[in-house]
Design a protein around this motif. Sequence first.
Motif, PDB file in Angstrom:
ATOM      1  N   UNK A   8      -0.789  -5.803   8.260  1.00  0.00           N
ATOM      2  CA  UNK A   8      -1.883  -6.721   8.539  1.00  0.00           C
ATOM      3  C   UNK A   8      -1.899  -7.138  10.007  1.00  0.00           C
ATOM      4  N   UNK A   9      -3.117  -7.423  10.501  1.00  0.00           N
ATOM      5  CA  UNK A   9      -3.309  -7.982  11.834  1.00  0.00           C
ATOM      6  C   UNK A   9      -3.136  -9.497  11.752  1.00  0.00           C
ATOM      7  N   UNK A  10      -3.226 -10.168  12.875  1.00  0.00           N
ATOM      8  CA  UNK A  10      -3.070 -11.619  12.921  1.00  0.00           C
ATOM      9  C   UNK A  10      -4.046 -12.333  11.999  1.00  0.00           C
ATOM     10  N   UNK A  11      -5.272 -11.818  11.897  1.00  0.00           N
ATOM     11  CA  UNK A  11      -6.295 -12.463  11.073  1.00  0.00           C
ATOM     12  C   UNK A  11      -6.225 -12.076   9.601  1.00  0.00           C
ATOM     13  N   UNK A  12      -5.221 -11.272   9.224  1.00  0.00           N
ATOM     14  CA  UNK A  12      -5.051 -10.869   7.831  1.00  0.00           C
ATOM     15  C   UNK A  12      -5.746  -9.577   7.463  1.00  0.00           C
ATOM     16  N   UNK A  47       0.897  -7.136  12.895  1.00  0.00           N
ATOM     17  CA  UNK A  47       1.536  -8.426  13.161  1.00  0.00           C
ATOM     18  C   UNK A  47       2.372  -8.911  11.987  1.00  0.00           C
ATOM     19  N   UNK A  48       1.984  -8.490  10.793  1.00  0.00           N
ATOM     20  CA  UNK A  48       2.630  -8.985   9.584  1.00  0.00           C
ATOM     21  C   UNK A  48       2.627  -7.862   8.554  1.00  0.00           C
ATOM     22  N   UNK A  49       3.661  -7.839   7.715  1.00  0.00           N
ATOM     23  CA  UNK A  49       3.734  -6.867   6.629  1.00  0.00           C
ATOM     24  C   UNK A  49       3.922  -7.604   5.311  1.00  0.00           C
ATOM     25  N   UNK A  50       3.478  -6.964   4.249  1.00  0.00           N
ATOM     26  CA  UNK A  50       3.660  -7.511   2.905  1.00  0.00           C
ATOM     27  C   UNK A  50       4.325  -6.433   2.071  1.00  0.00           C
ATOM     28  N   UNK A  51       5.474  -6.744   1.488  1.00  0.00           N
ATOM     29  CA  UNK A  51       6.165  -5.799   0.624  1.00  0.00           C
ATOM     30  C   UNK A  51       5.493  -5.802  -0.742  1.00  0.00           C
TER      31      UNK A  51
END
Length: 66
Positions: A8-12, A47-51
């Motif tokens: 994901x980017x900063x904005x989700x 920017x962010x990851x979700x497992x």
Amino acid sequence: MVWTWRYEATDGAVVTPAGEAEEFSSQGDAESWIGEEWKRLLADGVERVVLLEDDQEIYPMSLREA
């Protein structure tokens, strides 16, 4: 069970980094892989990851150092 990461980017918004999506047979394998690849992913705009375990969200994690 298949373990994957959603990027994901900063904005989700979902980001698709260069290369193919990785699939793992265990949570430990997925976590080891992200530990080796996070800098490259950050450079690709993640920017962010979700497992994910199959389609279930396990936890999110920022790629920025605390």
